[in-house]
Design a protein around this motif. Sequence first.
Motif, mmCIF file in Angstrom:
data_model
loop_
_atom_site.group_PDB
_atom_site.id
_atom_site.type_symbol
_atom_site.label_atom_id
_atom_site.label_comp_id
_atom_site.label_asym_id
_atom_site.label_seq_id
_atom_site.Cartn_x
_atom_site.Cartn_y
_atom_site.Cartn_z
ATOM 1 N N THR A 1 0.961 -1.506 0.202
ATOM 2 C CA THR A 1 0.478 0.058 0.459
ATOM 3 C C THR A 1 1.004 1.300 0.095
ATOM 4 O O THR A 1 1.261 1.278 0.859
ATOM 5 N N CYS A 2 0.666 2.113 -1.150
ATOM 6 C CA CYS A 2 1.901 3.848 -1.452
ATOM 7 C C CYS A 2 1.121 4.362 -0.928
ATOM 8 O O CYS A 2 0.092 4.248 -2.183
ATOM 9 N N THR A 3 0.928 5.853 -1.281
ATOM 10 C CA THR A 3 0.517 6.867 -0.876
ATOM 11 C C THR A 3 0.970 6.636 -3.483
ATOM 12 O O THR A 3 1.168 6.142 -3.459
ATOM 13 N N ASN A 4 -0.816 7.839 -3.963
ATOM 14 C CA ASN A 4 -1.323 7.335 -5.062
ATOM 15 C C ASN A 4 0.363 7.956 -5.918
ATOM 16 O O ASN A 4 0.849 9.021 -4.860
ATOM 17 N N THR A 5 0.489 7.499 -6.714
ATOM 18 C CA THR A 5 1.379 7.589 -7.201
ATOM 19 C C THR A 5 3.212 7.603 -7.261
ATOM 20 O O THR A 5 4.020 7.991 -8.171
ATOM 21 N N THR A 6 3.429 7.135 -5.747
ATOM 22 C CA THR A 6 4.360 6.854 -5.891
ATOM 23 C C THR A 6 5.142 5.607 -6.132
ATOM 24 O O THR A 6 4.760 4.823 -6.237
ATOM 25 N N PRO A 7 6.320 5.738 -6.692
ATOM 26 C CA PRO A 7 7.093 4.836 -7.180
ATOM 27 C C PRO A 7 7.719 3.785 -6.650
ATOM 28 O O PRO A 7 7.836 4.098 -5.504
ATOM 29 N N TYR A 8 7.476 1.998 -6.587
ATOM 30 C CA TYR A 8 8.094 1.065 -5.202
ATOM 31 C C TYR A 8 8.638 0.216 -6.129
ATOM 32 O O TYR A 8 8.775 -0.737 -7.378
ATOM 33 N N ASN A 9 9.214 -0.737 -5.108
ATOM 34 C CA ASN A 9 10.083 -1.916 -5.686
ATOM 35 C C ASN A 9 9.432 -2.781 -4.887
ATOM 36 O O ASN A 9 10.259 -2.189 -3.274
ATOM 37 N N VAL A 10 9.386 -3.806 -4.447
ATOM 38 C CA VAL A 10 9.643 -4.931 -3.844
ATOM 39 C C VAL A 10 10.333 -5.628 -4.062
ATOM 40 O O VAL A 10 10.975 -6.583 -4.992
ATOM 41 N N GLY A 11 10.905 -5.994 -2.392
ATOM 42 C CA GLY A 11 12.170 -7.233 -2.625
ATOM 43 C C GLY A 11 12.227 -8.529 -1.404
ATOM 44 O O GLY A 11 12.128 -7.792 -0.504
ATOM 45 N N LEU A 12 12.394 -9.410 -2.183
ATOM 46 C CA LEU A 12 13.096 -10.194 -1.071
ATOM 47 C C LEU A 12 14.067 -10.886 -0.597
ATOM 48 O O LEU A 12 14.937 -11.470 -1.776
ATOM 49 N N ASP A 13 14.215 -11.150 0.121
ATOM 50 C CA ASP A 13 15.687 -11.498 0.891
ATOM 51 C C ASP A 13 15.718 -13.224 0.493
ATOM 52 O O ASP A 13 14.857 -13.707 0.278
ATOM 53 N N ALA A 14 16.926 -13.066 0.897
ATOM 54 C CA ALA A 14 17.475 -15.283 0.979
ATOM 55 C C ALA A 14 17.020 -15.549 2.143
ATOM 56 O O ALA A 14 17.137 -16.987 1.679
ATOM 57 N N GLY A 15 16.664 -15.217 3.321
ATOM 58 C CA GLY A 15 16.036 -15.573 4.528
ATOM 59 C C GLY A 15 17.317 -15.888 5.555
ATOM 60 O O GLY A 15 18.116 -15.359 5.072
ATOM 61 N N THR A 16 16.622 -16.389 6.536
ATOM 62 C CA THR A 16 17.501 -16.467 7.933
ATOM 63 C C THR A 16 18.177 -18.085 7.999
ATOM 64 O O THR A 16 19.046 -17.770 8.974
ATOM 65 N N VAL A 17 18.425 -18.977 7.035
ATOM 66 C CA VAL A 17 18.729 -20.051 6.936
ATOM 67 C C VAL A 17 20.634 -19.848 6.790
ATOM 68 O O VAL A 17 21.043 -19.325 5.435
ATOM 69 N N THR A 18 21.219 -20.264 7.669
ATOM 70 C CA THR A 18 22.962 -19.815 6.938
ATOM 71 C C THR A 18 23.104 -20.479 5.915
ATOM 72 O O THR A 18 23.175 -21.461 5.646
ATOM 73 N N GLY A 19 23.890 -19.574 4.811
ATOM 74 C CA GLY A 19 24.134 -20.248 3.628
ATOM 75 C C GLY A 19 23.559 -20.391 2.315
ATOM 76 O O GLY A 19 23.548 -20.562 1.332
ATOM 77 N N SER A 20 21.954 -19.924 3.176
ATOM 78 C CA SER A 20 21.345 -19.185 1.816
ATOM 79 C C SER A 20 21.274 -18.356 1.378
ATOM 80 O O SER A 20 22.246 -17.046 1.820
ATOM 81 N N SER A 21 21.239 -18.099 0.525
ATOM 82 C CA SER A 21 21.267 -17.002 -1.079
ATOM 83 C C SER A 21 19.908 -15.972 -1.842
ATOM 84 O O SER A 21 18.961 -18.008 -1.585
ATOM 85 N N VAL A 22 20.000 -15.531 -2.260
ATOM 86 C CA VAL A 22 19.001 -15.211 -3.206
ATOM 87 C C VAL A 22 18.863 -16.185 -4.231
ATOM 88 O O VAL A 22 17.940 -16.682 -4.377
ATOM 89 N N THR A 23 19.909 -16.929 -4.990
ATOM 90 C CA THR A 23 20.026 -18.201 -5.669
ATOM 91 C C THR A 23 20.251 -19.492 -5.361
ATOM 92 O O THR A 23 19.277 -20.021 -6.339
ATOM 93 N N SER A 24 20.146 -18.964 -4.457
ATOM 94 C CA SER A 24 19.875 -20.949 -3.382
ATOM 95 C C SER A 24 19.368 -20.837 -2.098
ATOM 96 O O SER A 24 20.421 -20.781 -1.268
#
Length: 174
Positions: free
Chosen positions: A75-98
Amino acid sequence: MKRQILTVATAVALMFGASLPIADAATYSNGTATATLTVSLTLQANCSIAASPLNFGTNGVLATAINQQTNVAVTCTNTTPYNVGLDAGTVTGSSVTSRLMAGTATGNTATTVGFQLYQDSGHTTVWGNTQGTNTVAGTGTGAAQSIAVYGQVPAQSTPKPDTYQTTVTATVYF
């Protein structure tokens, strides 16, 4: 007799348009006055984000891919551009690609199951946390906008039975 004279005098005075000094005439004015009141509100670009859990269910051997879907709501104010990102997670050794989920049983937290989060149902575009590279862009409308998150646990060697999980953080950049 004095009372009758006073009553007659009052009646005569009223007949000829005289008024009795009941109150100050200035307090019964029919005039008006006005003033203006400035009302203001400053809206600045702002966003909030909420995420629903992604549950791959209960399975046995991981011989075929398991696909599930969830949503994040932005939910963003009208006309506000945004980007949504998801991180790698909390498990040790986890990365966005794996990305990894770890076992939750005592002594099993080093055991992992691989999974991935995608921007599309065809599972071709990995969802990451680098703006302009692997995030999902949008423009606010002032109302909640639902964005699908497509998850997949690919076929892989099956570790011992346990509940496997991680916590992925969804971030809205604006």
